[in-house]
Design a protein around this motif. Structure first.
Motif, PDB file in Angstrom:
ATOM      1  N   UNK A  53      24.893  25.478  -8.975  1.00  2.85           N
ATOM      2  CA  UNK A  53      24.955  24.479 -10.047  1.00  2.85           C
ATOM      3  C   UNK A  53      23.600  24.360 -10.735  1.00  2.85           C
ATOM      4  N   UNK A  54      23.644  23.862 -11.958  1.00  2.54           N
ATOM      5  CA  UNK A  54      22.448  23.473 -12.694  1.00  2.54           C
ATOM      6  C   UNK A  54      22.605  22.019 -13.117  1.00  2.54           C
ATOM      7  N   UNK A  55      21.496  21.388 -13.507  1.00  4.69           N
ATOM      8  CA  UNK A  55      21.599  19.988 -13.905  1.00  4.69           C
ATOM      9  C   UNK A  55      20.248  19.302 -13.914  1.00  4.69           C
TER      10      UNK A  55
ATOM     11  N   UNK B 110      18.412  26.356 -10.441  1.00  8.13           N
ATOM     12  CA  UNK B 110      18.921  27.146  -9.323  1.00  8.13           C
ATOM     13  C   UNK B 110      18.929  26.287  -8.065  1.00  8.13           C
ATOM     14  N   UNK B 111      19.873  26.583  -7.172  1.00  7.79           N
ATOM     15  CA  UNK B 111      19.939  25.890  -5.877  1.00  7.79           C
ATOM     16  C   UNK B 111      20.241  26.935  -4.811  1.00  7.79           C
ATOM     17  N   UNK B 112      19.423  26.973  -3.752  1.00  6.61           N
ATOM     18  CA  UNK B 112      19.607  27.916  -2.662  1.00  6.61           C
ATOM     19  C   UNK B 112      19.655  27.175  -1.338  1.00  6.61           C
ATOM     20  N   UNK B 113      20.199  27.850  -0.317  1.00  2.61           N
ATOM     21  CA  UNK B 113      20.243  27.271   1.028  1.00  2.61           C
ATOM     22  C   UNK B 113      19.556  28.227   1.988  1.00  2.61           C
TER      23      UNK B 113
ATOM     24  N   UNK C  15      29.915  23.588 -14.108  1.00  4.43           N
ATOM     25  CA  UNK C  15      30.601  23.573 -12.814  1.00  4.43           C
ATOM     26  C   UNK C  15      32.088  23.843 -12.987  1.00  4.43           C
ATOM     27  N   UNK C  16      32.717  23.211 -13.994  1.00  2.87           N
ATOM     28  CA  UNK C  16      34.150  23.412 -14.213  1.00  2.87           C
ATOM     29  C   UNK C  16      34.442  24.860 -14.581  1.00  2.87           C
ATOM     30  N   UNK C  17      33.584  25.448 -15.427  1.00  2.00           N
ATOM     31  CA  UNK C  17      33.788  26.850 -15.823  1.00  2.00           C
ATOM     32  C   UNK C  17      33.674  27.771 -14.613  1.00  2.00           C
TER      33      UNK C  17
END
Length: 632
Positions: free
Chosen positions: A259-261, A275-278, A310-312
């Motif tokens: 996700x972005x935001x 960017x989001x990483x785990x 997110x929806x896309x």
């Protein structure tokens, strides 16, 4: 069978036949158990079994595909004890035949390169006394042609040559380390993984993910890093990594993009998250830019994802599950997932399959998915025990490790069930439609479907409609008449091209007599040479050269050397008579001389050869070079 030191080749053949019998039987049972050829684990064992059997058959003198005969014989011998071999035969043979075909292509490409490397090693051995194929050559065979090192070792040994296996392993390790470093950099950025483990421990289990039901959430900043180093306070502007105690942001995994935001801080700071990483399981690291204000550990924050994006992505992810199911229905249950990527309005699905899909299969998958989309099927998720999920028929990614509890995503009740941690739409009606762009190979036994989803599919459909309308106007007909009109135009075009080629060939043939009559003596050889200028094809030049040679006769020493420009590139074709070849004049050598002048290369047989280059202005000079070489 033959044995002992005196048995010679008969003993080797006996061993090869035993290898074939054992490996084909083992491959049959592995495929029946659901194993598919791959590059690790049981898949790699299966791949090596099939490849070694095929290689042994080639050494026994069998060049054509052997699996259809061998696998059938093995199945017939074992089906009484294993009746599942008969019921699953179509899937088994599809996998085995596809792997053999792929390996035969690998052998065809790599054997020539290996032979060159072996010849080079033997030449070097004249100086060093030990024939050795370099580790670099072995690595290039593996990396470029898919030639496994064990096959390189085996084939080199058959020719009495060693392979620098330690250098090969070193290069392989370097490549693997680069790949691991890239993967680590993607997950951890500049930080030491221990930093994230320590944060996860301090938080008592990492971040709480709320994104299945929430697009925004209040949170507390649990950690901030700059350049991989933890900070207590950071002031804008700065590139930061932020850890929140709870978050609606999805971290990239399972083929779904992150996700972005935005993260807004209580004291007025703003972080634009891209960017989001785990890097550690359960710990979400938000990467982005602190554009204003400050951010401090312990500060209250409000996290908001880009809901439209997110929806896309969710539309694409649900579509991926539906394509997977339709693939099983239309192609085979053995077309199992090998990877995917779900991005806004676009999806990519990789699957294991030995051959290209037929056109009607691709269109059938698209039609099946769109039909189910129109039914607005419910998309639900449930967390359950792994054994209960498998008993319910949920599909799992082969080779993936799962915990005791898993999340099962279902579409249309029991129609599609998969183990999945990603985000999805609430029902298929939210997707709209998909448009399959195509299907292609991305590796041995692995195929890829690319498709547009939702707005992407509608936009693609609109462009296709506009293109069809434009083409219909150009050919003067209705859209439904377009295939027939285009086919008619193509037929007329091909007929015109044939007539044009025939006319050009006739014109060139008319010039043959003049070229022959203008032949000159170069020592004891008659040389017929000409620059034709621009022509339509190299084949026309070859036909003229062969005609001229036949007119000069085969017994007397004669050479025909003709140059032309095809498109924008120069071409030279040379033919020699038997009399000329008796004097040691070779067409291939003459062509190489001419091609060198043209700035290119070429070759061929002693009686006929062809070459080319980059500089059409040098054609006359190239033909003079041919005459000079004959004189020499």
């Amino acid at each position: 069978g033959a044995a002992g030191p005196g048995a010679g080749e008969a003993h080797h053949d006996d061993v090869r036949m035993r290898v074939v019998a054992d490996h084909v039987r083992s491959a049959l049972m592995l495929i029946s158990d659901g194993v598919r050829p791959g590059n690790d684990g049981r898949g790699y064992v299966l791949r090596r079994l099939i490849r070694r059997a095929v290689r042994s058959m080639r050494l026994l003198g069998v060049d054509e595909a052997a699996m259809p005969t061998l696998l059938t014989a093995s199945k017939d011998a074992m089906k009484a004890s294993y009746p599942e071999l008969e019921t699953g035969w179509s899937a088994i043979c599809e996998v085995a035949y596809g792997e053999e075909d792929a390996f035969r292509r690998t052998l065809a490409a790599g054997t020539t390169i290996l032979d060159i490397a072996v010849a080079s090693a033997k030449k070097e051995a004249g100086r060093t006394g030990r024939p050795l194929v370099s580790g670099k050559s072995a690595f290039e065979l593996h990396d470029t042609y898919g030639f496994p090192i064990d096959l390189t070792l085996e084939m080199a040994a058959e020719q009495g040559v060693d392979v620098d296996e330690s250098a090969f392993r070193s290069l392989m390790n370097e490549q693997k380390e680069r790949a691991r470093a890239d993967a680590r950099a993607k997950k951890t950025g500049h930080a030491d993984i221990r930093v994230f483990r320590e944060l996860e421990k301090e938080m008592g289990g990492g971040s709480t993910f709320l994104g299945y039901t929430e697009s925004s959430a209040e949170a507390t900043v649990a950690g901030v890093l700059v350049g991989g180093v933890p900070q207590s306070v950071v002031t804008a502007p700065a590139e930061v990594e932020v850890i929140l105690d709870r978050t609606p942001f999805y971290a990239e995994m399972g083929g779904q993009l992150a996700d972005q935001g935005t993260i807004r801080l209580a004291d007025g700071g703003t972080v634009e998250v891209d960017d989001v990483q785990a890097p550690v399981k359960g710990l979400h690291v938000h990467r982005g830019t602190l554009t204003e204000g400050t951010i401090a550990v312990g500060e209250k924050a409000f996290a908001q994802i880009d809901s439209a994006r997110r929806l896309a992505i969710a539309r694409a992810h649900t579509s991926t599950h539906m394509v997977h199911k339709a693939l099983h229905e239309i192609v085979s249950d053995n077309a199992t997932q090998a990877g995917s990527e779900n991005s806004p309005s676009r999806m990519r699905f990789d699957f294991r399959h030995g051959s290209a899909l037929a056109g009607d299969q691709i269109s059938g998958i698209e039609e099946r998915v769109n039909a189910r989309l129109s039914e607005d099927l419910a998309v639900t998720d449930e967390v359950m025990d792994i054994d209960a999920a498998r008993a319910a028929g949920a599909m799992a990614l082969f080779g993936e490790k799962y915990g005791k509890e898993v999340r099962v995503v279902s579409i249309g009740g029991d129609w599609s069930k998969e183990l999945c941690a990603g985000t999805h739409v609430p029902s298929t009606g939210h997707i709209g439609r998909i448009a399959v762009l195509g299907e292609s190979s991305i590796g041995s036994g692995v195929r890829r479907i690319d498709a547009l989803v939702g707005e992407g599919a509608y936009g693609y459909q609109a462009k296709e409609h506009a293109l069809v309308s434009q083409l219909s106007t150009m050919v003067g007909g209705r859209p439904e008449d377009l295939p027939e009109r285009v086919e008619s135009l193509m037929t007329r075009l091909k007929d015109a091209e044939k007539r044009l080629a025939a006319a050009e060939q006739a014109a060139l043939s008319a010039r043959t007599a003049g070229i022959v009559s203008d032949a000159v003596r170069v020592d004891e050889v008659r040389l017929a040479s000409a620059n034709l200028g621009s022509v339509g094809s190299a084949d026309a030049v070859r036909s003229l050269v062969l005609d001229a040679r036949s007119r000069l006769g085969d017994s007397d020493p004669a050479v025909v050397a003709v140059g032309a420009v095809v498109g924008s590139r120069p071409v030279v074709v040379v033919a020699t008579s038997a009399g000329a070849r008796d004097k040691g004049i070779r067409a291939g050598a003459l062509v190489r001389t001419a091609a060198q002048v043209l700035g290119g290369g070429g070759g061929g047989k002693d009686d006929l050869a062809q070459g080319g280059g980059q500089n059409p202005e040098a054609l006359d000079e190239a033909l003079r070079a041919v005459a000079e070489q004959i004189k020499a």
